[in-house]
Design a protein around this motif. Structure first.
Motif, PDB file in Angstrom:
ATOM      1  N   GLY A   1      42.197 -79.890  76.907  1.00  0.00           N
ATOM      2  CA  GLY A   1      40.813 -80.379  76.914  1.00  0.00           C
ATOM      3  C   GLY A   1      40.636 -81.336  75.749  1.00  0.00           C
TER       4      GLY A   1
ATOM      5  N   ASN B   1      39.920 -76.661  71.904  1.00  0.00           N
ATOM      6  CA  ASN B   1      38.499 -76.453  71.653  1.00  0.00           C
ATOM      7  C   ASN B   1      37.864 -76.530  73.032  1.00  0.00           C
ATOM      8  OD1 ASN B   1      35.861 -76.409  70.782  1.00  0.00           O
ATOM      9  ND2 ASN B   1      35.829 -78.570  70.187  1.00  0.00           N
TER      10      ASN B   1
ATOM     11  N   ALA C   1      32.569 -80.704  79.532  1.00  0.00           N
ATOM     12  CA  ALA C   1      33.101 -80.415  78.195  1.00  0.00           C
ATOM     13  C   ALA C   1      32.360 -79.265  77.518  1.00  0.00           C
ATOM     14  CB  ALA C   1      32.999 -81.659  77.318  1.00  0.00           C
TER      15      ALA C   1
HETATM   16  N1  GLN Z   1      39.005 -81.644  72.021  1.00  0.00           N
HETATM   17  C1  GLN Z   1      37.780 -82.376  71.973  1.00  0.00           C
HETATM   18  C2  GLN Z   1      36.995 -81.991  70.740  1.00  0.00           C
HETATM   19  O1  GLN Z   1      37.263 -80.978  70.134  1.00  0.00           O
HETATM   20  C3  GLN Z   1      36.954 -82.130  73.225  1.00  0.00           C
HETATM   21  C4  GLN Z   1      36.546 -80.711  73.393  1.00  0.00           C
HETATM   22  C5  GLN Z   1      35.749 -80.480  74.658  1.00  0.00           C
HETATM   23  O2  GLN Z   1      35.462 -81.426  75.381  1.00  0.00           O
HETATM   24  N2  GLN Z   1      35.384 -79.251  74.902  1.00  0.00           N
HETATM   25  O3  GLN Z   1      36.071 -82.684  70.383  1.00  0.00           O
END
Ligand code: GLN
Length: 276
Positions: free
Chosen positions: A117, A184, A205
């Motif tokens: 992600g 995350n 997200a």
């Molecule tokens: N890895 C990216 C961040 O930490 C996006 C995380 C997400 O979209 N949940 O900002």
């Protein structure tokens, strides 16, 4: 019109005063090339700069678009990352996760990282920039991956952080073993009331099923197959989720550690895969 009056427009629209001041500073710097140094020297923004500032502030107020989307950039761990409404805006808390990963990589001389992600690619890029590890960032969103690619190119580390479209592990092969799987993930329970700004961020997200735990469960179940012996699984946590994620991890992971953020909230969890 002066900057105070323009700042008040933001405050009157419901933006917290300190945040409003910060945003005015960011907008002045980005769009008007007016810096804090100018302010210290006693130089005031001119009419043209003020009218640009006002225009941007009105855009910000109109539908509470986050200032980072208006600017098109967000600062994270020493770098400016391109951001659009296709990606989550990097958060300060995520630095705790990234710092821990960098520490593990350096201490144990690790080489391969999978970032699930990846969104804007902020985690993947900062790890690749600050270590010798190669990072594969995956995301279900092609639009997000385009942004991640722009970011890695901007940082000049294209060969060290690479991106692939994949729904979690779907397009990751089992032979591609990793030393660290980091994520995350979306962790907000569907139906949670959010600020208008957060509502402008991509739902894909943010939300993770009814209890916010869906992606922790799925990733924890599959991660052991993709980890080298002794490899680490590391997550950022949503508020109140640490004990549930710890339960998921107990089956296949040991040395499970939870760390708090500055507000005292359990913010990251990591553990080492049991012998696989
Ligand atoms: N890895 C990216 C961040 O930490 C996006 C995380 C997400 O979209 N949940 O900002």
């Amino acid at each position: 019109m002066n900057t105070q009056m323009i700042t008040k427009l933001l405050i009157d629209a419901g933006i917290e005063p300190n945040e409003a001041k910060l945003e005015v500073r960011m907008l002045l710097e980005h769009f008007c090339k007016y810096t804090e140094l100018d302010k210290c020297k006693g130089i005031m923004p001119d009419e043209v700069q003020l009218s640009i500032l006002k225009e941007k502030v009105l855009e910000r107020i109109k539908d509470r678009t986050p200032v980072q989307y208006i600017i098109g950039e967000s600062y994270f761990m020493g770098e400016f990352f391109k951001v659009t409404p296709d990606v989550l805006i990097p958060r300060d808390e995520t630095e705790i996760l990234v710092r821990e990963a960098i520490k593990r990589i350096k201490e144990e001389n690790l080489h391969n990282v999978l970032d699930i992600g990846t969104g804007s690619g902020c985690i993947a890029c900062i790890i690749a920039k600050n270590t010798d590890a190669v990072v594969l960032g995956v995301d279900i969103s092609s639009d997000a991956l385009r942004i991640a690619l722009d970011n890695v190119t901007k940082l000049g580390i294209n060969n060290r952080a690479v991106f692939r479209k994949s729904n979690l592990f779907e397009k990751v092969r089992e032979e591609e073993k990793f030393d660290i799987i980091i994520s995350n993930p979306p962790y907000i329970p569907i139906g949670t009331e959010l600020s208008p700004e957060v509502n402008k961020e991509p739902a894909v997200a943010l939300f993770a099923g009814e209890n916010g735990l869906e992606y922790y469960r799925k990733i924890t179940e599959q991660a052991p197959m993709y980890l080298r012996t002794g490899g680490w699984l590391m997550f950022e946590l949503g508020i109140g989720e640490s004990m549930y994620v710890k339960e998921f991890m107990k089956k296949d992971f040991k040395d499970i550690t939870v760390e708090k953020d500055m507000a005292g909230i359990d913010r990251i969890i990591y553990g080492r895969v049991k012998n696989n």
